[in-house]
Design a protein around this motif. Structure first.
Motif, PDB file in Angstrom:
ATOM      1  N   ASP A 178       0.851  -1.188   0.000  1.00  0.00           N
ATOM      2  CA  ASP A 178       0.000   0.000   0.000  1.00  0.00           C
ATOM      3  C   ASP A 178       0.887   1.239   0.000  1.00  0.00           C
ATOM      4  O   ASP A 178       1.494   1.573   1.029  1.00  0.00           O
ATOM      5  N   TYR A 179       0.960   1.920  -1.131  1.00  0.00           N
ATOM      6  CA  TYR A 179       1.873   3.054  -1.262  1.00  0.00           C
ATOM      7  C   TYR A 179       1.316   4.358  -0.700  1.00  0.00           C
ATOM      8  O   TYR A 179       1.972   5.402  -0.804  1.00  0.00           O
ATOM      9  N   SER A 180       0.148   4.284  -0.075  1.00  0.00           N
ATOM     10  CA  SER A 180      -0.307   5.458   0.678  1.00  0.00           C
ATOM     11  C   SER A 180       0.537   5.634   1.935  1.00  0.00           C
ATOM     12  O   SER A 180       0.488   6.684   2.580  1.00  0.00           O
ATOM     13  N   ASN A 181       1.314   4.615   2.276  1.00  0.00           N
ATOM     14  CA  ASN A 181       2.188   4.659   3.453  1.00  0.00           C
ATOM     15  C   ASN A 181       3.578   5.182   3.113  1.00  0.00           C
ATOM     16  O   ASN A 181       4.545   4.894   3.828  1.00  0.00           O
ATOM     17  N   THR A 182       3.700   5.929   2.020  1.00  0.00           N
ATOM     18  CA  THR A 182       4.985   6.479   1.594  1.00  0.00           C
ATOM     19  C   THR A 182       4.844   7.960   1.276  1.00  0.00           C
ATOM     20  O   THR A 182       3.740   8.460   1.066  1.00  0.00           O
ATOM     21  N   TRP A 183       5.974   8.646   1.222  1.00  0.00           N
ATOM     22  CA  TRP A 183       6.000  10.048   0.790  1.00  0.00           C
ATOM     23  C   TRP A 183       7.216  10.238  -0.096  1.00  0.00           C
ATOM     24  O   TRP A 183       8.331   9.848   0.277  1.00  0.00           O
ATOM     25  N   THR A 184       7.020  10.843  -1.257  1.00  0.00           N
ATOM     26  CA  THR A 184       8.084  11.008  -2.235  1.00  0.00           C
ATOM     27  C   THR A 184       8.395  12.471  -2.518  1.00  0.00           C
ATOM     28  O   THR A 184       9.539  12.825  -2.782  1.00  0.00           O
ATOM     29  N   CYS A 185       7.413  13.336  -2.453  1.00  0.00           N
ATOM     30  CA  CYS A 185       7.545  14.740  -2.851  1.00  0.00           C
ATOM     31  C   CYS A 185       8.659  15.442  -2.083  1.00  0.00           C
ATOM     32  O   CYS A 185       8.803  15.282  -0.870  1.00  0.00           O
ATOM     33  N   TYR A 186       9.447  16.252  -2.808  1.00  0.00           N
ATOM     34  CA  TYR A 186      10.512  17.028  -2.171  1.00  0.00           C
ATOM     35  C   TYR A 186       9.950  18.114  -1.262  1.00  0.00           C
ATOM     36  O   TYR A 186      10.639  18.603  -0.374  1.00  0.00           O
ATOM     37  N   ASN A 187       8.722  18.516  -1.506  1.00  0.00           N
ATOM     38  CA  ASN A 187       8.076  19.509  -0.658  1.00  0.00           C
ATOM     39  C   ASN A 187       7.301  18.804   0.450  1.00  0.00           C
ATOM     40  O   ASN A 187       6.819  17.692   0.267  1.00  0.00           O
ATOM     41  N   GLY A 188       7.151  19.448   1.577  1.00  0.00           N
ATOM     42  CA  GLY A 188       6.514  18.804   2.722  1.00  0.00           C
ATOM     43  C   GLY A 188       5.138  19.352   3.024  1.00  0.00           C
ATOM     44  O   GLY A 188       4.727  19.406   4.181  1.00  0.00           O
ATOM     45  N   ARG A 189       4.425  19.766   1.981  1.00  0.00           N
ATOM     46  CA  ARG A 189       3.098  20.337   2.204  1.00  0.00           C
ATOM     47  C   ARG A 189       2.075  19.228   2.444  1.00  0.00           C
ATOM     48  O   ARG A 189       2.403  18.036   2.434  1.00  0.00           O
ATOM     49  N   GLU A 190       0.826  19.624   2.683  1.00  0.00           N
ATOM     50  CA  GLU A 190      -0.212  18.646   3.007  1.00  0.00           C
ATOM     51  C   GLU A 190      -0.389  17.629   1.886  1.00  0.00           C
ATOM     52  O   GLU A 190      -0.549  16.425   2.137  1.00  0.00           O
ATOM     53  N   LYS A 191      -0.367  18.100   0.634  1.00  0.00           N
ATOM     54  CA  LYS A 191      -0.474  17.221  -0.519  1.00  0.00           C
ATOM     55  C   LYS A 191       0.835  17.255  -1.304  1.00  0.00           C
ATOM     56  O   LYS A 191       1.592  18.220  -1.236  1.00  0.00           O
ATOM     57  N   ALA A 192       1.086  16.183  -2.054  1.00  0.00           N
ATOM     58  CA  ALA A 192       2.256  16.159  -2.922  1.00  0.00           C
ATOM     59  C   ALA A 192       2.088  17.190  -4.041  1.00  0.00           C
ATOM     60  O   ALA A 192       0.976  17.403  -4.538  1.00  0.00           O
ATOM     61  N   CYS A 193       3.206  17.822  -4.454  1.00  0.00           N
ATOM     62  CA  CYS A 193       3.091  18.918  -5.421  1.00  0.00           C
ATOM     63  C   CYS A 193       2.794  18.417  -6.837  1.00  0.00           C
ATOM     64  O   CYS A 193       2.129  19.102  -7.606  1.00  0.00           O
ATOM     65  N   GLY A 194       3.309  17.230  -7.189  1.00  0.00           N
ATOM     66  CA  GLY A 194       3.099  16.700  -8.534  1.00  0.00           C
ATOM     67  C   GLY A 194       4.001  17.305  -9.581  1.00  0.00           C
ATOM     68  O   GLY A 194       3.944  16.913 -10.749  1.00  0.00           O
ATOM     69  N   LYS A 195       4.854  18.267  -9.211  1.00  0.00           N
ATOM     70  CA  LYS A 195       5.672  18.984 -10.186  1.00  0.00           C
ATOM     71  C   LYS A 195       7.169  18.750 -10.026  1.00  0.00           C
ATOM     72  O   LYS A 195       7.914  18.861 -11.002  1.00  0.00           O
ATOM     73  N   CYS A 196       7.613  18.464  -8.811  1.00  0.00           N
ATOM     74  CA  CYS A 196       9.047  18.253  -8.611  1.00  0.00           C
ATOM     75  C   CYS A 196       9.470  16.950  -9.284  1.00  0.00           C
ATOM     76  O   CYS A 196       8.634  16.099  -9.639  1.00  0.00           O
ATOM     77  N   GLY A 197      10.771  16.767  -9.476  1.00  0.00           N
ATOM     78  CA  GLY A 197      11.260  15.592 -10.166  1.00  0.00           C
ATOM     79  C   GLY A 197      10.863  14.292  -9.501  1.00  0.00           C
ATOM     80  O   GLY A 197      10.549  13.300 -10.179  1.00  0.00           O
ATOM     81  N   ALA A 198      10.851  14.277  -8.166  1.00  0.00           N
ATOM     82  CA  ALA A 198      10.485  13.058  -7.449  1.00  0.00           C
ATOM     83  C   ALA A 198       9.032  12.685  -7.700  1.00  0.00           C
ATOM     84  O   ALA A 198       8.703  11.514  -7.924  1.00  0.00           O
ATOM     85  N   TYR A 217      -2.684  14.780  -4.559  1.00  0.00           N
ATOM     86  CA  TYR A 217      -1.814  15.763  -5.203  1.00  0.00           C
ATOM     87  C   TYR A 217      -2.508  17.121  -5.266  1.00  0.00           C
ATOM     88  O   TYR A 217      -3.738  17.206  -5.312  1.00  0.00           O
ATOM     89  N   GLU A 218      -1.696  18.173  -5.300  1.00  0.00           N
ATOM     90  CA  GLU A 218      -2.246  19.524  -5.349  1.00  0.00           C
ATOM     91  C   GLU A 218      -2.997  19.794  -6.633  1.00  0.00           C
ATOM     92  O   GLU A 218      -3.968  20.541  -6.644  1.00  0.00           O
ATOM     93  N   SER A 219      -2.562  19.178  -7.715  1.00  0.00           N
ATOM     94  CA  SER A 219      -3.269  19.305  -8.986  1.00  0.00           C
ATOM     95  C   SER A 219      -4.057  18.039  -9.255  1.00  0.00           C
ATOM     96  O   SER A 219      -3.533  16.925  -9.181  1.00  0.00           O
ATOM     97  N   GLU A 220      -5.337  18.184  -9.555  1.00  0.00           N
ATOM     98  CA  GLU A 220      -6.190  17.027  -9.826  1.00  0.00           C
ATOM     99  C   GLU A 220      -5.704  16.238 -11.033  1.00  0.00           C
ATOM    100  O   GLU A 220      -5.946  15.045 -11.164  1.00  0.00           O
ATOM    101  N   ASN A 221      -4.970  16.909 -11.932  1.00  0.00           N
ATOM    102  CA  ASN A 221      -4.467  16.240 -13.145  1.00  0.00           C
ATOM    103  C   ASN A 221      -3.436  15.176 -12.815  1.00  0.00           C
ATOM    104  O   ASN A 221      -3.115  14.318 -13.628  1.00  0.00           O
ATOM    105  N   ASN A 222      -2.859  15.257 -11.600  1.00  0.00           N
ATOM    106  CA  ASN A 222      -1.823  14.322 -11.218  1.00  0.00           C
ATOM    107  C   ASN A 222      -2.364  13.163 -10.382  1.00  0.00           C
ATOM    108  O   ASN A 222      -1.633  12.222 -10.125  1.00  0.00           O
ATOM    109  N   SER A 223      -3.597  13.252  -9.932  1.00  0.00           N
ATOM    110  CA  SER A 223      -4.120  12.238  -9.019  1.00  0.00           C
ATOM    111  C   SER A 223      -4.527  10.990  -9.773  1.00  0.00           C
ATOM    112  O   SER A 223      -4.607  10.976 -10.987  1.00  0.00           O
TER     113      SER A 223
END
Length: 223
Positions: A178-198, A217-223
């Motif tokens: 279950d990958y909801s138990n992970t975090w990849t985004c370089y930013n630490g905001r509430e949602k993943a940014c969807g734009k950084c390389g990670a 994700y912050e953008s619905e296009n990335n979810s």
């Protein structure tokens, strides 16, 4: 060979898969995470939660003082996080000088102290273009050194060294992770940014596997 292994566990999707691969391989796992002064600790919180749920011994070591020596990375300094594909030239700003040599050295010391014969490490081929300390040349040389650095030889084991993040995710999904138990985004905001390389590389891996990333994700296009 001892059945004990140390897993360098950041809390991201790659190391999460490595951790579970070690468990599936029947290893007695000791998880090791590092606070090296990165921008946020969301990954570390994920790591702690996962280890607690799996009843795996887990140490989070504060080595943030080394940032006095290791300047110039957008992951640790006040430098804008770059956006775009992982292989873009601007992603070099995310390199933390000598990070993996330092972390592997500490993990090997821990392995010797608990009688572990291997250190599991989540480098993969998608990192090779940007990160010199994720390339096979580095991992192989580091492994050679760790055979002779102590009275007890410790192997640096990178199960995904020559495959892509897509392949790592494929293995994880086959394990039912279950990958909801992970975090990849370089930013630490509430949602993943969807734009950084990670984020870009993570989303690409899910698309390649025809799966939906469970993170918001912050953008619905990335979810």
């Amino acid at each position: 060979m001892s059945n004990k292994v140390v897993v360098i566990y950041s809390g991201g999707m790659d190391s999460f898969t490595v951790l579970n691969r070690a468990v599936k391989d029947g290893k007695q796992v000791f998880a090791l995470s590092f606070d090296y002064g990165q921008r946020h600790v969301k990954e570390l919180k994920c790591a702690s939660s996962v280890c607690q749920s799996l009843a795996i011994p887990h140490k989070v070591i504060d080595i943030s003082a080394i940032n006095e020596l290791l300047a110039g990375s957008s992951l640790t300094d006040d430098i804008d996080i770059p956006e775009g594909h992982y292989e873009a030239e601007n992603m070099k700003s995310t390199v933390v000088p000598n990070r993996n040599m330092i972390l592997l050295s500490l993990a090997v010391g821990y392995a010797v102290s608990v009688g572990a014969s291997q250190v599991y490490y989540g480098a993969h081929s998608g990192d090779h273009a940007i990160y010199p300390d994720c390339r096979p040349e580095f991992v192989n040389k580091m492994n050679d050194v760790c055979q002779i650095a102590n009275y007890e030889a410790v192997e640096i084991f990178s199960p995904y060294l020559n495959v892509t993040k897509t392949d790592i995710l494929t293995d994880g999904l086959n394990m039912g992770l279950d990958y909801s138990n992970t975090w990849t985004c370089y930013n630490g905001r509430e949602k993943a940014c969807g734009k950084c390389g990670a984020c870009q590389e993570r989303l690409e891996a899910f698309r390649d596997n025809k799966s939906v990333d469970p993170l918001a994700y912050e953008s619905e296009n990335n979810s």
